[in-house]
Structures are given as C-alpha cells and as structure tokens.
Motif scaffolding. Structure first.
Motif, PDB file in Angstrom:
ATOM      1  N   LEU A  45     -15.392   6.393   4.946  1.00  0.00           N
ATOM      2  CA  LEU A  45     -15.451   5.394   6.091  1.00  0.00           C
ATOM      3  C   LEU A  45     -14.632   4.050   5.830  1.00  0.00           C
ATOM      4  N   GLY A  46     -14.941   3.545   4.565  1.00  0.00           N
ATOM      5  CA  GLY A  46     -14.167   2.618   4.026  1.00  0.00           C
ATOM      6  C   GLY A  46     -12.585   2.782   4.131  1.00  0.00           C
ATOM      7  N   PRO A  47     -12.071   3.722   3.496  1.00  0.00           N
ATOM      8  CA  PRO A  47     -10.828   3.849   3.409  1.00  0.00           C
ATOM      9  C   PRO A  47     -10.205   4.278   4.940  1.00  0.00           C
ATOM     10  N   LEU A  48     -11.038   5.199   5.850  1.00  0.00           N
ATOM     11  CA  LEU A  48     -10.680   5.299   7.181  1.00  0.00           C
ATOM     12  C   LEU A  48     -10.250   4.051   7.837  1.00  0.00           C
ATOM     13  N   PHE A  49     -11.150   2.810   7.756  1.00  0.00           N
ATOM     14  CA  PHE A  49     -10.914   1.693   8.546  1.00  0.00           C
ATOM     15  C   PHE A  49      -9.827   0.931   7.753  1.00  0.00           C
ATOM     16  N   LYS A  50      -9.699   0.876   6.472  1.00  0.00           N
ATOM     17  CA  LYS A  50      -8.484   0.477   5.962  1.00  0.00           C
ATOM     18  C   LYS A  50      -7.168   0.961   6.443  1.00  0.00           C
ATOM     19  N   ASN A  51      -6.994   2.334   6.628  1.00  0.00           N
ATOM     20  CA  ASN A  51      -6.042   3.011   7.442  1.00  0.00           C
ATOM     21  C   ASN A  51      -5.905   2.621   8.667  1.00  0.00           C
ATOM     22  N   ILE A  52      -6.911   2.404   9.425  1.00  0.00           N
ATOM     23  CA  ILE A  52      -6.835   1.807  10.769  1.00  0.00           C
ATOM     24  C   ILE A  52      -6.033   0.491  10.782  1.00  0.00           C
ATOM     25  N   ALA A  53      -6.594  -0.479   9.877  1.00  0.00           N
ATOM     26  CA  ALA A  53      -6.160  -1.598   9.849  1.00  0.00           C
ATOM     27  C   ALA A  53      -4.730  -1.723   9.278  1.00  0.00           C
ATOM     28  N   THR A  64      -4.247  10.207   7.375  1.00  0.00           N
ATOM     29  CA  THR A  64      -5.661   9.546   7.717  1.00  0.00           C
ATOM     30  C   THR A  64      -6.488  10.833   8.488  1.00  0.00           C
ATOM     31  N   LEU A  65      -5.857  11.600   9.345  1.00  0.00           N
ATOM     32  CA  LEU A  65      -6.553  12.634   9.984  1.00  0.00           C
ATOM     33  C   LEU A  65      -7.136  13.749   8.856  1.00  0.00           C
ATOM     34  N   THR A  66      -6.308  13.854   8.034  1.00  0.00           N
ATOM     35  CA  THR A  66      -6.480  15.156   6.932  1.00  0.00           C
ATOM     36  C   THR A  66      -7.703  14.403   5.981  1.00  0.00           C
ATOM     37  N   VAL A  67      -7.441  13.690   5.236  1.00  0.00           N
ATOM     38  CA  VAL A  67      -8.225  13.259   4.277  1.00  0.00           C
ATOM     39  C   VAL A  67      -9.418  12.285   4.662  1.00  0.00           C
ATOM     40  N   GLN A  68      -9.258  11.342   5.651  1.00  0.00           N
ATOM     41  CA  GLN A  68     -10.390  10.419   5.886  1.00  0.00           C
ATOM     42  C   GLN A  68     -11.295  10.972   6.836  1.00  0.00           C
ATOM     43  N   VAL A  69     -10.686  11.412   7.893  1.00  0.00           N
ATOM     44  CA  VAL A  69     -11.741  11.638   9.209  1.00  0.00           C
ATOM     45  C   VAL A  69     -12.627  12.738   8.882  1.00  0.00           C
ATOM     46  N   GLY A  70     -13.613  12.815   9.364  1.00  0.00           N
ATOM     47  CA  GLY A  70     -14.757  13.948   8.928  1.00  0.00           C
ATOM     48  C   GLY A  70     -15.615  13.801   7.810  1.00  0.00           C
ATOM     49  N   GLN A  71     -15.407  12.721   7.103  1.00  0.00           N
ATOM     50  CA  GLN A  71     -16.061  12.550   5.718  1.00  0.00           C
ATOM     51  C   GLN A  71     -16.753  11.175   5.881  1.00  0.00           C
ATOM     52  N   ILE A  72     -17.942  11.286   6.072  1.00  0.00           N
ATOM     53  CA  ILE A  72     -19.025  10.017   5.723  1.00  0.00           C
ATOM     54  C   ILE A  72     -18.512   9.139   4.752  1.00  0.00           C
ATOM     55  N   ILE A  90       0.843  -1.128   0.049  1.00  0.00           N
ATOM     56  CA  ILE A  90      -0.058  -0.054  -0.165  1.00  0.00           C
ATOM     57  C   ILE A  90       0.783   1.208   0.037  1.00  0.00           C
ATOM     58  N   PHE A  91       1.964   1.234   0.679  1.00  0.00           N
ATOM     59  CA  PHE A  91       2.795   2.096   0.872  1.00  0.00           C
ATOM     60  C   PHE A  91       3.551   2.737  -0.417  1.00  0.00           C
ATOM     61  N   LEU A  92       4.051   1.562  -0.971  1.00  0.00           N
ATOM     62  CA  LEU A  92       4.450   1.423  -2.488  1.00  0.00           C
ATOM     63  C   LEU A  92       3.905   2.168  -3.453  1.00  0.00           C
TER      64      LEU A  92
END
Length: 132
Positions: free
Chosen positions: A106-114, A95-103, A22-24
């Motif tokens: 949520l999928g990408p937010l939890f992907k980043n949490i994983a 994650t805080l900038t792009v995914q948090v606060g946007q309904i 994912i990082f590459l």
C-alpha cells in the motif's frame, strides 16, 4: 475570462527534478536487476497485465531504457509534457501489475499515485511556457 495563477518558477523546476529521480533510479534498477524484477512480476497478483503486453524480461529492459531516456529528458526540462506522458504510460501498468491487489504494498501504491499526480501536473500545465 482568464484566471492567472502565480507559481514560482523555481518550484516547477524542483518538482520536475525530484519526480525525475525516481524514474532514473528505477530505470537503472530495471536494467541491472532484470531477473529480480521479473521475479517480482511473477509473484504479483496481477501478473497477467505484464504478460498481456509481452515477455516480462523484455518489458523490463524496454521500460528501463524508456524510463532512463524519458526520465533524463524530464530532468533537463526538454519536451517535459511528452516525457511525462511516456513516464505515465510506463508507471500505470507497473503500478497495476505490482502494487494493486497486495496489502503489503500500500505504501508503494500510494507513492506511485503521488508520482502520477506530479506527472499529471506537467501534462496538464504548459510549464515550458511558464519557465520562459
């Protein structure tokens, strides 16, 4: 008292390889799509986080280079713990900038949490010693 947890060497290697991917990919995308990524930041609810750290275009380029470098080191298992720390330091503000606060993200937010959980595994465990 010491607790011994048996874990497959191969599972550690597979987890490290899969998480590094994912990082590459993201690092490559950051470097090849700077403007598109900057537009995503500008549309984000918490774009102020990115602006706090500097000019978004420069942050995108620097994070792309760091993700490629640390992602490659993580992939090959060199200084795995430190590569994971660098990747986590990049992942959290993104994650805080792009995914948090946007309904809608949520999928990408939890992907980043994983992914964060995968990185924490390598930060909290001395996997280099386990693989020797």
């Amino acid at each position: 008292m010491s607790t011994h947890v048996s874990i497959s060497r191969r599972s550690i290697q597979v987890l490290r390889i899969l998480v590094s991917g994912i990082f590459l990919v993201a690092g490559f995308n950051h470097l090849t799509n700077v403007e598109k990524t900057a537009q995503r930041i500008e549309q984000a609810s918490f774009k102020g986080i990115a602006h706090f750290f500097g000019e978004p275009q420069w942050l995108i380029i620097l994070s792309g280079i760091a993700m490629l470098g640390a992602g490659f080191l993580f992939l090959i298992g060199y200084k795995t713990k430190w590569a994971a720390v660098v990747l986590m330091a990049i992942l959290i503000p993104i994650t805080l900038t792009v995914q948090v606060g946007q309904i809608t993200t949520l999928g990408p937010l939890f992907k980043n949490i994983a992914i964060l959980g995968g990185l924490l595994f390598f930060i909290l465990n001395d996997t280099d010693k386990l693989l020797k």
